[in-house]
Design a protein around this motif. Structure first.
Motif, PDB file in Angstrom:
ATOM      1  N   ILE A  58       0.859  -1.182   0.000  1.00 17.12           N
ATOM      2  CA  ILE A  58       0.000   0.000   0.000  1.00 17.12           C
ATOM      3  C   ILE A  58       0.899   1.237   0.000  1.00 17.12           C
ATOM      4  O   ILE A  58       2.062   1.168   0.401  1.00 17.12           O
ATOM      5  CB  ILE A  58      -0.966   0.048   1.213  1.00 17.12           C
ATOM      6  CG1 ILE A  58      -0.180   0.091   2.530  1.00 17.12           C
ATOM      7  CG2 ILE A  58      -1.927  -1.108   1.186  1.00 17.12           C
ATOM      8  CD1 ILE A  58      -1.081   0.305   3.749  1.00 17.12           C
ATOM      9  N   VAL A  59       0.363   2.347  -0.476  1.00 17.22           N
ATOM     10  CA  VAL A  59       1.109   3.606  -0.507  1.00 17.22           C
ATOM     11  C   VAL A  59       0.514   4.564   0.516  1.00 17.22           C
ATOM     12  O   VAL A  59      -0.689   4.832   0.493  1.00 17.22           O
ATOM     13  CB  VAL A  59       1.078   4.255  -1.913  1.00 17.22           C
ATOM     14  CG1 VAL A  59       1.784   5.616  -1.883  1.00 17.22           C
ATOM     15  CG2 VAL A  59       1.732   3.339  -2.936  1.00 17.22           C
ATOM     16  N   ILE A  60       1.339   5.040   1.436  1.00 16.92           N
ATOM     17  CA  ILE A  60       0.939   6.106   2.362  1.00 16.92           C
ATOM     18  C   ILE A  60       1.991   7.200   2.271  1.00 16.92           C
ATOM     19  O   ILE A  60       3.145   7.005   2.660  1.00 16.92           O
ATOM     20  CB  ILE A  60       0.831   5.607   3.816  1.00 16.92           C
ATOM     21  CG1 ILE A  60      -0.198   4.484   3.934  1.00 16.92           C
ATOM     22  CG2 ILE A  60       0.453   6.762   4.741  1.00 16.92           C
ATOM     23  CD1 ILE A  60      -0.365   3.947   5.349  1.00 16.92           C
ATOM     24  N   HIS A  61       1.601   8.338   1.720  1.00 17.46           N
ATOM     25  CA  HIS A  61       2.543   9.447   1.560  1.00 17.46           C
ATOM     26  C   HIS A  61       2.947  10.014   2.919  1.00 17.46           C
ATOM     27  O   HIS A  61       2.119  10.090   3.834  1.00 17.46           O
ATOM     28  CB  HIS A  61       1.925  10.555   0.715  1.00 17.46           C
ATOM     29  CG  HIS A  61       1.693  10.161  -0.708  1.00 17.46           C
ATOM     30  ND1 HIS A  61       0.582  10.558  -1.417  1.00 17.46           N
ATOM     31  CD2 HIS A  61       2.422   9.400  -1.552  1.00 17.46           C
ATOM     32  CE1 HIS A  61       0.649  10.069  -2.632  1.00 17.46           C
ATOM     33  NE2 HIS A  61       1.754   9.361  -2.748  1.00 17.46           N
ATOM     34  N   PRO A  62       4.185  10.430   3.055  1.00 13.61           N
ATOM     35  CA  PRO A  62       4.609  11.072   4.313  1.00 13.61           C
ATOM     36  C   PRO A  62       3.783  12.324   4.589  1.00 13.61           C
ATOM     37  O   PRO A  62       3.692  13.207   3.724  1.00 13.61           O
ATOM     38  CB  PRO A  62       6.076  11.427   4.048  1.00 13.61           C
ATOM     39  CG  PRO A  62       6.513  10.464   2.995  1.00 13.61           C
ATOM     40  CD  PRO A  62       5.306  10.256   2.126  1.00 13.61           C
ATOM     41  N   PRO A  63       3.176  12.424   5.753  1.00 15.14           N
ATOM     42  CA  PRO A  63       2.387  13.613   6.075  1.00 15.14           C
ATOM     43  C   PRO A  63       3.253  14.721   6.658  1.00 15.14           C
ATOM     44  O   PRO A  63       4.315  14.462   7.212  1.00 15.14           O
ATOM     45  CB  PRO A  63       1.398  13.097   7.125  1.00 15.14           C
ATOM     46  CG  PRO A  63       2.174  12.034   7.834  1.00 15.14           C
ATOM     47  CD  PRO A  63       3.077  11.393   6.802  1.00 15.14           C
TER      48      PRO A  63
END
Length: 380
Positions: A169-174
């Motif tokens: 899965i892709v979770i962009h750095p917040p």
């Protein structure tokens, strides 16, 4: 009952950088309790004392040649086993793709634990250069239940390594949405550094070669010759390229046009962004180690503060910088392209305004950590 996870990582605060920031945000997720197992580094004792998190530290060597990597792996592995014996965790999360997932591929089954791996890009490319690290990397990734990529580019890299599509899965750095926001008064920053009535070009980050700050310095004289009355504000605490940058500044005789700010605290940084007109980090794939930007959180921070950005075209920056929308993407090794992008934005206030507004809108999309929890729950 709230799930209890252990974050096992070789990079964590007080280490400064995008990876540690990303992992700090992950630990702040209220849907899960996260304990941290990280290396003991300068400043960690004071940091842990002030932190509200539960942080355990293992011994770590920064010097000693190749042998130090083996010693560090043994120390961290021993600390992991002791922690898993002491506390029953629901899951272990590895903060980097290498080398700790390799350890979990053996230790996890002994404790009936599944593990998640966070991947940032640069550590994958580095490990792939050597036979044994490559084997360790692939085993650790392929035995993970879930692999979290920080960008589409990192996801594609994982797919090429044989990691199953359904496990990525892709979770962009917040970014810190409370801290980085537009319309803050940057007057104090301009006064402090003598930036009044100047076009301010800003860069933020470690001076790694791949970030391209040295190339910004190289083109600055030509930008000045084009009549743009600007100053370059480099917010950095050093790095491998800093000596070269300082030599360039002296050689090009632009000491009065470049400010190196090496003492900026995190809470001050939004005011620095808001004091600037353009953010630039023309990243590129650098060196024998194939160093690359896996995402580039500073682009998101700058956009959240309402200024247009100039990035390179390599790595995962395409997920955060859209050419013609919130900034320009150029070849970070092409000095002419960097110069032209700076001149275009430096001479067009309306374009800067439009791209800055788009950057604010794009930064409003928060990281959804619930996706991570839902996927792990579904797999159970």
């Amino acid at each position: 009952m709230i799930p209890k996870h252990l974050l096992f990582t070789g990079n964590f605060a007080p280490i400064v950088g995008g990876v540690s920031t990303y992992l700090l945000h992950r630990c702040a997720d209220p849907t899960v309790r996260v304990d941290v197992l990280a290396p003991r580094v300068p400043g960690s004792e004071e940091y842990d004392r002030k932190s509200l998190m539960t942080i355990y530290r293992y011994s770590h060597k920064d010097t000693g040649g190749f042998q130090r990597h083996f010693v560090n792996l043994m120390w961290s592995s021993s600390a992991l086993v002791r922690r898993l014996i002491a506390v029953r965790y629901d899951r272990v999360e590895c903060g980097l793709a290498f080398p700790h997932p390799f350890v979990l591929s053996f230790v996890g089954p002994l404790f009936n634990l599944k593990y998640t791996v966070f991947c940032h890009g640069y550590e994958i490319l580095h490990a792939m250069r050597f036979l044994i690290p490559r084997f360790m990397l692939l085993r650790g990734l392929r035995n993970a239940e879930l692999v979290v990529a920080n960008s589409t580019w990192t996801r594609k890299t994982l797919l090429r390594l044989g990691v199953r599509t359904d496990r990525i899965i892709v979770i962009h750095p917040p970014h810190n949405r409370k801290l980085f926001r537009p319309f803050l008064d940057g007057k104090c920053v301009r006064e402090k550094h003598g930036l009044e009535n100047k076009m301010v070009i800003i860069s933020v980050g470690r001076c790694d070669y791949r970030k391209g700050f040295q190339n910004v310095v190289k083109v600055l004289p030509e930008i000045l010759e084009r009549g743009i009355d600007c100053k370059y504000l480099l917010v950095s605490r050093g790095g491998e390229a800093m000596d070269e940058i300082l030599r360039l500044i002296e050689t090009l005789k632009i000491e009065n046009r470049v400010i190196v700010a090496d003492d900026v605290e995190d809470e001050e940084l939004p005011y620095y962004y808001n004091a600037a007109d353009i953010f630039v980090m023309p990243n590129f794939r650098a060196g024998k180690e194939d160093s690359v930007e896996g995402f580039g959180i500073v682009y998101r921070e700058a956009g959240a503060c309402g200024i247009p950005v100039i990035s390179g075209i390599d790595g995962g920056v395409g997920d955060v910088v859209v050419d013609g929308e919130n900034g320009r993407r150029v070849d970070g090794t092409d000095l002419e392209a960097i110069k032209e992008a700076l001149i275009e934005l430096g001479t067009n206030s309306e374009l800067r305004r439009k791209m800055g507004a788009r950057g604010i809108a794009m930064a409003r999309c928060p990281a959804d950590w619930s996706v991570l929890l839902n996927r792990t729950n579904d797999n159970h």
